[in-house]
Design a protein around this motif. Structure first.
Motif, PDB file in Angstrom:
ATOM      1  N   LYS A  18      -8.544   9.879  -3.709  1.00  0.00           N
ATOM      2  CA  LYS A  18      -9.418   9.801  -2.562  1.00  0.00           C
ATOM      3  C   LYS A  18      -9.133   8.579  -1.703  1.00  0.00           C
ATOM      4  N   SER A  19      -8.584   7.540  -2.323  1.00  0.00           N
ATOM      5  CA  SER A  19      -8.419   6.318  -1.541  1.00  0.00           C
ATOM      6  C   SER A  19      -7.230   6.441  -0.586  1.00  0.00           C
ATOM      7  N   ASN A  20      -7.440   5.934   0.612  1.00  0.00           N
ATOM      8  CA  ASN A  20      -6.369   5.915   1.594  1.00  0.00           C
ATOM      9  C   ASN A  20      -5.152   5.166   1.089  1.00  0.00           C
ATOM     10  N   LEU A  21      -5.410   4.132   0.319  1.00  0.00           N
ATOM     11  CA  LEU A  21      -4.310   3.303  -0.151  1.00  0.00           C
ATOM     12  C   LEU A  21      -3.259   4.132  -0.881  1.00  0.00           C
ATOM     13  N   GLU A  22      -3.689   5.031  -1.734  1.00  0.00           N
ATOM     14  CA  GLU A  22      -2.733   5.802  -2.506  1.00  0.00           C
ATOM     15  C   GLU A  22      -1.858   6.659  -1.606  1.00  0.00           C
ATOM     16  N   PHE A  23      -2.440   7.255  -0.586  1.00  0.00           N
ATOM     17  CA  PHE A  23      -1.621   8.070   0.314  1.00  0.00           C
ATOM     18  C   PHE A  23      -0.763   7.205   1.226  1.00  0.00           C
ATOM     19  N   ALA A  24      -1.283   6.044   1.582  1.00  0.00           N
ATOM     20  CA  ALA A  24      -0.447   5.122   2.341  1.00  0.00           C
ATOM     21  C   ALA A  24       0.804   4.779   1.529  1.00  0.00           C
ATOM     22  N   LEU A  25       0.625   4.604   0.230  1.00  0.00           N
ATOM     23  CA  LEU A  25       1.745   4.259  -0.635  1.00  0.00           C
ATOM     24  C   LEU A  25       2.733   5.416  -0.762  1.00  0.00           C
ATOM     25  N   ILE A  26       2.238   6.611  -1.050  1.00  0.00           N
ATOM     26  CA  ILE A  26       3.195   7.693  -1.264  1.00  0.00           C
ATOM     27  C   ILE A  26       3.885   8.076   0.041  1.00  0.00           C
ATOM     28  N   GLY A  27       3.210   7.886   1.177  1.00  0.00           N
ATOM     29  CA  GLY A  27       3.878   8.135   2.443  1.00  0.00           C
ATOM     30  C   GLY A  27       5.049   7.191   2.660  1.00  0.00           C
ATOM     31  N   LEU A  28       4.843   5.946   2.303  1.00  0.00           N
ATOM     32  CA  LEU A  28       5.936   4.985   2.431  1.00  0.00           C
ATOM     33  C   LEU A  28       7.043   5.282   1.434  1.00  0.00           C
ATOM     34  N   LEU A  29       6.654   5.681   0.234  1.00  0.00           N
ATOM     35  CA  LEU A  29       7.664   5.976  -0.781  1.00  0.00           C
ATOM     36  C   LEU A  29       8.457   7.233  -0.420  1.00  0.00           C
ATOM     37  N   LYS A  30       7.847   8.129   0.333  1.00  0.00           N
ATOM     38  CA  LYS A  30       8.592   9.295   0.783  1.00  0.00           C
ATOM     39  C   LYS A  30       9.738   8.863   1.706  1.00  0.00           C
ATOM     40  N   GLN A  31       9.460   7.883   2.528  1.00  0.00           N
ATOM     41  CA  GLN A  31      10.493   7.410   3.458  1.00  0.00           C
ATOM     42  C   GLN A  31      11.677   6.825   2.704  1.00  0.00           C
ATOM     43  N   LYS A  32      11.374   5.989   1.740  1.00  0.00           N
ATOM     44  CA  LYS A  32      12.429   5.536   0.837  1.00  0.00           C
ATOM     45  C   LYS A  32      11.831   4.888  -0.408  1.00  0.00           C
ATOM     46  N   PRO A  33      12.525   4.990  -1.555  1.00  0.00           N
ATOM     47  CA  PRO A  33      12.052   4.347  -2.779  1.00  0.00           C
ATOM     48  C   PRO A  33      11.951   2.836  -2.586  1.00  0.00           C
ATOM     49  N   GLN A  34      10.872   2.270  -3.109  1.00  0.00           N
ATOM     50  CA  GLN A  34      10.643   0.846  -2.921  1.00  0.00           C
ATOM     51  C   GLN A  34       9.876   0.293  -4.118  1.00  0.00           C
ATOM     52  N   SER A  35       9.858  -1.018  -4.209  1.00  0.00           N
ATOM     53  CA  SER A  35       9.067  -1.685  -5.243  1.00  0.00           C
ATOM     54  C   SER A  35       7.679  -2.001  -4.691  1.00  0.00           C
ATOM     55  N   GLY A  36       6.776  -2.357  -5.598  1.00  0.00           N
ATOM     56  CA  GLY A  36       5.446  -2.764  -5.179  1.00  0.00           C
ATOM     57  C   GLY A  36       5.488  -3.932  -4.216  1.00  0.00           C
ATOM     58  N   TYR A  37       6.381  -4.810  -4.456  1.00  0.00           N
ATOM     59  CA  TYR A  37       6.498  -5.978  -3.585  1.00  0.00           C
ATOM     60  C   TYR A  37       6.920  -5.577  -2.177  1.00  0.00           C
ATOM     61  N   ASP A  38       7.852  -4.673  -2.082  1.00  0.00           N
ATOM     62  CA  ASP A  38       8.266  -4.181  -0.760  1.00  0.00           C
ATOM     63  C   ASP A  38       7.089  -3.560  -0.021  1.00  0.00           C
ATOM     64  N   LEU A  39       6.315  -2.780  -0.752  1.00  0.00           N
ATOM     65  CA  LEU A  39       5.167  -2.116  -0.136  1.00  0.00           C
ATOM     66  C   LEU A  39       4.149  -3.140   0.344  1.00  0.00           C
ATOM     67  N   ARG A  40       3.925  -4.148  -0.487  1.00  0.00           N
ATOM     68  CA  ARG A  40       3.007  -5.202  -0.070  1.00  0.00           C
ATOM     69  C   ARG A  40       3.472  -5.850   1.222  1.00  0.00           C
ATOM     70  N   LYS A  41       4.766  -6.139   1.297  1.00  0.00           N
ATOM     71  CA  LYS A  41       5.270  -6.792   2.507  1.00  0.00           C
ATOM     72  C   LYS A  41       5.038  -5.915   3.729  1.00  0.00           C
ATOM     73  N   THR A  42       5.227  -4.629   3.560  1.00  0.00           N
ATOM     74  CA  THR A  42       4.962  -3.718   4.682  1.00  0.00           C
ATOM     75  C   THR A  42       3.508  -3.831   5.125  1.00  0.00           C
ATOM     76  N   PHE A  43       2.598  -3.860   4.171  1.00  0.00           N
ATOM     77  CA  PHE A  43       1.182  -3.946   4.526  1.00  0.00           C
ATOM     78  C   PHE A  43       0.860  -5.280   5.194  1.00  0.00           C
ATOM     79  N   ILE A  44       1.583  -6.313   4.819  1.00  0.00           N
ATOM     80  CA  ILE A  44       1.276  -7.634   5.381  1.00  0.00           C
ATOM     81  C   ILE A  44       1.848  -7.772   6.788  1.00  0.00           C
ATOM     82  N   THR A  45       3.070  -7.291   6.970  1.00  0.00           N
ATOM     83  CA  THR A  45       3.774  -7.656   8.200  1.00  0.00           C
ATOM     84  C   THR A  45       3.719  -6.599   9.304  1.00  0.00           C
ATOM     85  N   THR A  46       3.409  -5.364   8.976  1.00  0.00           N
ATOM     86  CA  THR A  46       3.448  -4.332  10.011  1.00  0.00           C
ATOM     87  C   THR A  46       2.052  -3.935  10.462  1.00  0.00           C
TER      88      THR A  46
END
Lengths: 186, 186
Positions: free
Chosen positions: A4-32
């Motif tokens: 139900k949480s948006n966060l989970e879908f935000a994560l899988i949407g990014l992972l669909k674009q390309k495989p990444q680590s948790g740290y990469d995902l965090r950076k995306t959330f911080i900088t974009t």
DNA sequence: GTGCACATGTAATGTGTTACATGATTAT
DNA sequence: ATAATCATGTAACACATTACATGTGCAC
């Protein structure tokens, strides 16, 4: 089963674009522009664990044998089940409830549509979005009439108007977007 | 000491207007434009307890002696300490962080200003709001340039634009509101 | 060799959600 | 009398936030 949480879908949407680590995902959330999703390790790593447990994502094995050093960089990729649930989520109809309470989730869904669902789904989304928004805005305007007949133009009424005008901006945006997407697909 | 949740301030703002019971407050959240604050007893009653423990609200004694039957209607009123914290909250400056993350809290604050803080505070609010929003929108537009130079008009770019246009609508609203409030105070 | 960015994690805390429980009052 | 509405509450659960812990690798 349901994320139900948006966060989970935000994560899988990014992972669909390309495989990444948790740290990469965090950076995306911080900088974009995806600032609204929490950048804290205390939310992202547990969310990745949940998704992994659900079978929607899987950690890429650096080398097949080594029993995962927990301190080492660990990239996740979307599994077929994860892709399927992403598509299911993207194809969900836009409800009245969504436009009232889940505005940011709707925009996240729309943003992820490209490449994952056909153009026609995005157009349908825009139609439903505009429709539900118009209906709801009609009710709000009726309420506004009643409010402002009783009170002078106080801050309460103005704040209410602000909400209505934001929704009007969304309707205008939807019409513009549909025109753009419709034209391009021809 | 700090009440961070919007719900608590939504409650004390309503209680400032008139003393009410938890049930009355729930009904307001269900039936009016304040839909976004949770209408569930599991959130409202604990929140009222917290506010009471903090000394911001107090239960009106039906009759002075009877040791409160917990199942009886219990109206709360705002204490002087509660009023003071409401005013403190209303007078807080509008920060960059607020316009990015706390849009709905800002509108709640503005809605409650009438009768609780001087007109000049509302005008200052609008000035700061417009200022921070304009600054942030500038950054977003720069990001948009970079995005759309790389990609065609995909849904991601469109969703991004939607956010910008909503903020533009808020700026237009703030200007209109300031004109209205400024004129009236003369 | 010291500090900083990388990278992942846990624990405590607060709060919202859902679902259930309780009993009074009002309407039919 | 019985159902609906009024009115308040608790318990289980999920999740985000904050702060802390741990270790690696690179730069200076």
């Amino acid at each position: 089963m349901n994320a139900k949480s948006n966060l989970e879908f935000a994560l899988i949407g990014l992972l669909k674009q390309k495989p990444q680590s948790g740290y990469d995902l965090r950076k995306t959330f911080i900088t974009t522009a995806m600032r609204h999703y929490s950048d804290s390790p205390g939310s992202i790593y547990p969310a990745l664990r949940r998704l992994e447990a659900r079978g929607w994502i899987a950690a890429e094995a650096e080398s097949p044998h080594e029993a995962a050093d927990p301190r080492k960089r660990r990239a996740y990729r979307l599994t077929p089940a994860g892709e399927a649930s992403l598509v299911r989520w993207l194809e969900m109809p836009v409800t009245r409830n969504d436009v009232i309470f889940e505005g940011s989730e709707l925009m996240l869904r729309f943003a992820y549509m490209d490449g994952n669902v056909p153009r026609s789904s995005a157009l349908r989304f825009l139609d439903q979005f505009e429709r539900e928004l118009s209906l709801y805005i009609g009710e709000l305007r009726a309420q506004l009439e009643q409010m402002s007949s009783k009170l002078p133009a106080h801050t309460g009424v103005l704040a209410f108007q602000s909400g209505i005008e934001q929704m009007e901006a969304q309707i205008a945006w939807a019409q513009k977007a549909r025109a753009l997407l419709g034209k391009e697909s021809s």
